[in-house]
Design an enzyme around this catalytic site. Structure first.
Site, mmCIF file in Angstrom:
data_model
loop_
_atom_site.group_PDB
_atom_site.id
_atom_site.type_symbol
_atom_site.label_atom_id
_atom_site.label_comp_id
_atom_site.label_asym_id
_atom_site.label_seq_id
_atom_site.Cartn_x
_atom_site.Cartn_y
_atom_site.Cartn_z
ATOM 1 N N LYS A 1 12.007 20.584 71.123
ATOM 2 C CA LYS A 1 13.069 19.631 70.809
ATOM 3 C C LYS A 1 12.583 18.185 70.876
ATOM 4 C CE LYS A 1 16.410 20.318 73.595
ATOM 5 N NZ LYS A 1 16.625 18.969 74.138
ATOM 6 N N ARG B 1 25.821 19.607 75.618
ATOM 7 C CA ARG B 1 25.273 20.813 76.252
ATOM 8 C C ARG B 1 26.318 21.889 76.447
ATOM 9 N NH1 ARG B 1 20.574 19.065 79.860
ATOM 10 N NH2 ARG B 1 20.646 21.176 80.666
ATOM 11 N N ARG C 1 1.127 26.482 78.859
ATOM 12 C CA ARG C 1 1.170 25.026 78.762
ATOM 13 C C ARG C 1 0.447 24.361 79.934
ATOM 14 N NH1 ARG C 1 6.886 22.436 77.111
ATOM 15 N NH2 ARG C 1 7.400 22.761 79.271
ATOM 16 N N ARG D 1 1.843 22.071 84.534
ATOM 17 C CA ARG D 1 2.848 21.047 84.813
ATOM 18 C C ARG D 1 3.783 21.565 85.894
ATOM 19 N NH1 ARG D 1 4.841 18.625 79.248
ATOM 20 N NH2 ARG D 1 6.765 19.276 80.186
ATOM 21 N N ARG E 1 16.848 27.627 83.964
ATOM 22 C CA ARG E 1 17.338 26.685 82.949
ATOM 23 C C ARG E 1 17.751 27.438 81.682
ATOM 24 N NH1 ARG E 1 12.472 23.229 82.137
ATOM 25 N NH2 ARG E 1 13.671 21.982 80.683
#
Ligand SMILES: [Zn+2]
Length: 209
Positions: A14, A88, A125, A155, A166
């Site tokens: 996004k 959201r 990632r 990360r 999430r």
């Protein structure tokens, strides 16, 4: 005038598409995270309230976020806008649509990526500790940055458990917006599994029509 909302799950790309759309259209862009931080920095009464929620690690209530979005939008009624990750919830979407102090979006771009693929992205990632680049590694043995040879680290927000929390939140609260905007004839559903270039190509074609 274009008023666009961009929705999609965490790790759907996004942020990347948002920057590209912004470059293409040159419209003001709102991310609610940034908006909240700015309000806190301003030291306003609303900002103090927001800070209190953030400090307690609590969700900032819908009504409070809506006040901030309303104020932001009121200053941009002539230019159109792009909303990154807002609305959201259905309640937020309905308010945008029907509350006279908001403006209704003209288009909702939704990035569709299956959960297993998002998890794969999370797992692969890494971030370069030196130059800050985000890279996707094809094997766990890939330890150094292609650009600067710096060390690649996971990360901190890339924890799979954190992602699943999430994502569950997203599928319960945000995913219903796909149907909501489809029913209004405003939905551009994009296959987010494609490369960022191909995803943007689809969006660009639609916006250039
Ligand atoms: Zn690097």
């Amino acid at each position: 005038m274009r008023r666009i909302v961009l929705i999609g799950p965490p790790a759907s790309g996004k942020g990347t598409q948002c920057r590209r759309i912004q470059n293409l259209l040159d419209v003001p862009t709102l991310g609610t995270g940034k908006l909240l931080r700015k309000e806190v920095e301003s030291g306003s009464k609303l900002g103090l309230e927001v800070e209190d929620y953030l400090n307690r690690g609590a969700y900032v209530p819908d009504a409070l976020i809506m006040e901030l979005v309303k104020a932001w939008m009121a200053k941009r009624s002539e230019s159109g806008w792009l909303l990154d990750g807002y609305p959201r919830t259905l309640a937020q979407a309905e308010a945008l649509e029907s509350d006279a102090s908001f403006q209704a979006p003209t288009l909702a771009i939704a990035l569709d990526v299956p959960q297993h693929e998002l998890e794969q992205r999370i797992i692969s990632r890494r971030e370069c500790a030196d130059c800050g680049a985000t890279v996707s590694v094809s094997s766990p043995d890939e330890l150094n940055c292609n650009d600067c040879n710096g060390e690649l680290v996971s990360r901190s927000d890339d924890d799979l458990e954190n992602f699943r929390r999430r994502y569950a939140n997203y599928s319960e609260l945000t995913q219903p917006l796909f149907d909501y905007y489809a029913a209004k004839g405003k939905l551009l559903l994009v296959n987010g599994s494609a490369s960022p270039e191909d995803v943007f190509c689809v969006i660009n074609n639609h916006l250039s029509e």
